[in-house]
Design an enzyme around this catalytic site. Structure first.
Site, PDB file in Angstrom:
ATOM      1  N   ARG A  33      39.742  43.260  25.635  1.00 58.40           N
ATOM      2  CA  ARG A  33      38.996  42.102  26.536  1.00 58.40           C
ATOM      3  C   ARG A  33      37.543  41.892  25.764  1.00 58.40           C
ATOM      4  NH1 ARG A  33      39.663  42.938  33.165  1.00 58.40           N
ATOM      5  NH2 ARG A  33      41.831  42.669  33.209  1.00 58.40           N
TER       6      ARG A  33
ATOM      7  N   ASN B 154      40.369  40.455  40.247  1.00 58.00           N
ATOM      8  CA  ASN B 154      38.990  40.492  40.274  1.00 58.00           C
ATOM      9  C   ASN B 154      38.309  39.284  39.371  1.00 58.00           C
ATOM     10  OD1 ASN B 154      39.184  42.997  41.654  1.00 58.00           O
ATOM     11  ND2 ASN B 154      38.995  44.201  39.762  1.00 58.00           N
TER      12      ASN B 154
ATOM     13  N   THR C 234      45.322  50.625  28.638  1.00 57.95           N
ATOM     14  CA  THR C 234      45.123  50.654  27.236  1.00 57.95           C
ATOM     15  C   THR C 234      44.877  49.407  26.536  1.00 57.95           C
ATOM     16  OG1 THR C 234      47.665  50.838  26.845  1.00 57.95           O
ATOM     17  CG2 THR C 234      46.549  52.767  26.929  1.00 57.95           C
ATOM     18  N   GLU C 235      45.577  48.228  27.321  1.00 61.27           N
ATOM     19  CA  GLU C 235      45.301  47.002  26.750  1.00 61.27           C
ATOM     20  C   GLU C 235      44.009  46.399  26.962  1.00 61.27           C
ATOM     21  OE1 GLU C 235      49.453  48.338  26.598  1.00 61.27           O
ATOM     22  OE2 GLU C 235      47.939  47.907  28.416  1.00 61.27           O
TER      23      GLU C 235
ATOM     24  N   HIS D  20      34.681  42.538  39.369  1.00 65.79           N
ATOM     25  CA  HIS D  20      34.993  44.063  39.281  1.00 65.79           C
ATOM     26  C   HIS D  20      34.248  44.719  40.361  1.00 65.79           C
ATOM     27  CE1 HIS D  20      37.422  43.031  35.795  1.00 65.79           C
ATOM     28  NE2 HIS D  20      36.376  42.644  35.073  1.00 65.79           N
TER      29      HIS D  20
ATOM     30  N   LEU E  12      43.563  62.624  51.266  1.00 64.79           N
ATOM     31  CA  LEU E  12      44.395  61.658  50.533  1.00 64.79           C
ATOM     32  C   LEU E  12      44.304  62.223  49.097  1.00 64.79           C
ATOM     33  CD1 LEU E  12      45.637  58.842  50.096  1.00 64.79           C
ATOM     34  CD2 LEU E  12      43.303  57.999  49.611  1.00 64.79           C
TER      35      LEU E  12
ATOM     36  N   ARG F 166      32.670  37.300  35.858  1.00 65.88           N
ATOM     37  CA  ARG F 166      33.867  38.145  36.020  1.00 65.88           C
ATOM     38  C   ARG F 166      33.288  39.715  36.647  1.00 65.88           C
ATOM     39  NH1 ARG F 166      38.747  37.373  33.962  1.00 65.88           N
ATOM     40  NH2 ARG F 166      39.317  39.511  33.601  1.00 65.88           N
TER      41      ARG F 166
ATOM     42  N   ASP G  92      44.755  43.618  40.569  1.00 62.68           N
ATOM     43  CA  ASP G  92      44.805  42.193  39.922  1.00 62.68           C
ATOM     44  C   ASP G  92      44.042  40.984  40.626  1.00 62.68           C
ATOM     45  OD1 ASP G  92      45.240  40.724  37.619  1.00 62.68           O
ATOM     46  OD2 ASP G  92      47.349  40.617  38.083  1.00 62.68           O
TER      47      ASP G  92
ATOM     48  N   ARG H 281      39.621  36.251  38.284  1.00 62.37           N
ATOM     49  CA  ARG H 281      39.769  35.105  39.028  1.00 62.37           C
ATOM     50  C   ARG H 281      39.077  34.776  40.272  1.00 62.37           C
ATOM     51  NH1 ARG H 281      46.138  35.551  38.095  1.00 62.37           N
ATOM     52  NH2 ARG H 281      45.475  37.773  37.899  1.00 62.37           N
ATOM     53  N   TRP H 282      38.948  35.993  41.097  1.00 67.59           N
ATOM     54  CA  TRP H 282      38.403  35.690  42.248  1.00 67.59           C
ATOM     55  C   TRP H 282      36.778  35.633  41.963  1.00 67.59           C
ATOM     56  CZ3 TRP H 282      34.211  38.862  44.548  1.00 67.59           C
ATOM     57  CH2 TRP H 282      34.198  38.570  45.890  1.00 67.59           C
TER      58      TRP H 282
ATOM     59  N   SER I  75      53.119  45.399  33.820  1.00 68.96           N
ATOM     60  CA  SER I  75      51.998  45.469  32.995  1.00 68.96           C
ATOM     61  C   SER I  75      51.893  46.951  32.493  1.00 68.96           C
ATOM     62  CB  SER I  75      50.635  45.029  33.525  1.00 68.96           C
ATOM     63  OG  SER I  75      50.919  43.593  33.692  1.00 68.96           O
TER      64      SER I  75
END
Length: 241
Positions: A69, A20, A64-65, A35, A129, A31, A18, A22-23, A194
């Site tokens: 945007r 990206n 999915t939400e 990202h 990993l 924006r 979370d 706002r940063w 979320s």
């Protein structure tokens, strides 16, 4: 939880990436710049997590939400995703990373689905990993899709009520075969899950940090692990040894 000053590493860490946008805004940038920087942070944290002894890392990349945007932001995210698939393949080969994408892939463009299939197939035998990327993922959607698979089996006579257990249901989920997360990290000071891994987070420890995802570092990951070590992990009122 830690013994004699040694940290116990969580086996599986899940992260909600979370902050990206706002940063980027705080730096006077669009924006999408956030990202791009966030994607670079993912690469760094994958490498650092494995060095620390974390075996599974799952990141919430696109929900999915997120389709709600602005179209230009979604288009930019899809372009970034295409580029990231190439980068991730190179990184996986270098670090022996096993990559898996969870979520409903049907809404993604065909070329993205092809790249995902190539990435998963070429890394499936890697012993580094285990890295899961949640794309077009929603916890409720995952559960609904699992129930649909079960009802289809029941309609075909392949499933009876007594067959349905927690383990069976878990096997119907996108995360089948993976251990449940020990630790969930969410950046940028938001304190909600979320719609992420709703079934899998039943006994997970939560860690929230004000640090935006592009600024998240190895040191911040270590802070989360240290906080995890101070939790009194109990299952059914029995302390975890």
């Amino acid at each position: 939880m830690a013994e004699q000053g040694k940290l116990v590493m969580p086996q599986h860490v899940a992260i909600i990436l979370d902050g990206n946008g706002r940063w980027a805004k705080s730096k006077g940038m669009p924006r999408n710049y956030g990202h791009v920087q966030g994607a670079k942070t993912v690469e760094v944290i994958c490498e650092e997590a494995y060095k620390m002894g974390i075996q599974y890392l799952t990141v919430y990349a696109f929900s999915t939400e997120n389709w709600n945007r602005p179209k230009d932001e979604v288009d930019a995210l899809m372009k970034l995703l295409r580029n990231y698939m190439k980068t991730c393949l190179t990184t996986a080969r270098k670090n022996r990373m096993c990559v898996r994408v969870i979520g409903d892939k049907t809404r993604l463009d065909e070329d993205i689905r092809t790249r995902i299939a190539e990435l998963e197939d070429s890394t499936k035998d890697n012993d580094g990993l285990h890295f899961q990327i949640a794309l077009n993922y929603g916890g409720r959607d995952e559960i609904v899709r699992a129930v649909k698979k079960m009802t289809e089996k029941a309609a075909n006579g392949e499933l009876s009520p007594e067959d349905v257990t927690e383990d069976y249901f878990s096997d119907m989920l996108d995360t089948h075969g993976l251990p449940e997360p020990d630790l969930l990290i969410r950046t940028c000071n938001e304190q909600r899950i979320s719609n992420f891994l709703l079934w899998q987070l039943a006994y997970t420890e939560f860690y929230f940090t004000p640090v935006a995802w592009p600024d998240f570092t190895k040191e911040e990951l270590m802070k989360a692990v240290e906080a995890y070590n101070h939790r009194d992990r109990r299952y059914g009122l029995i302390k975890e040894e």
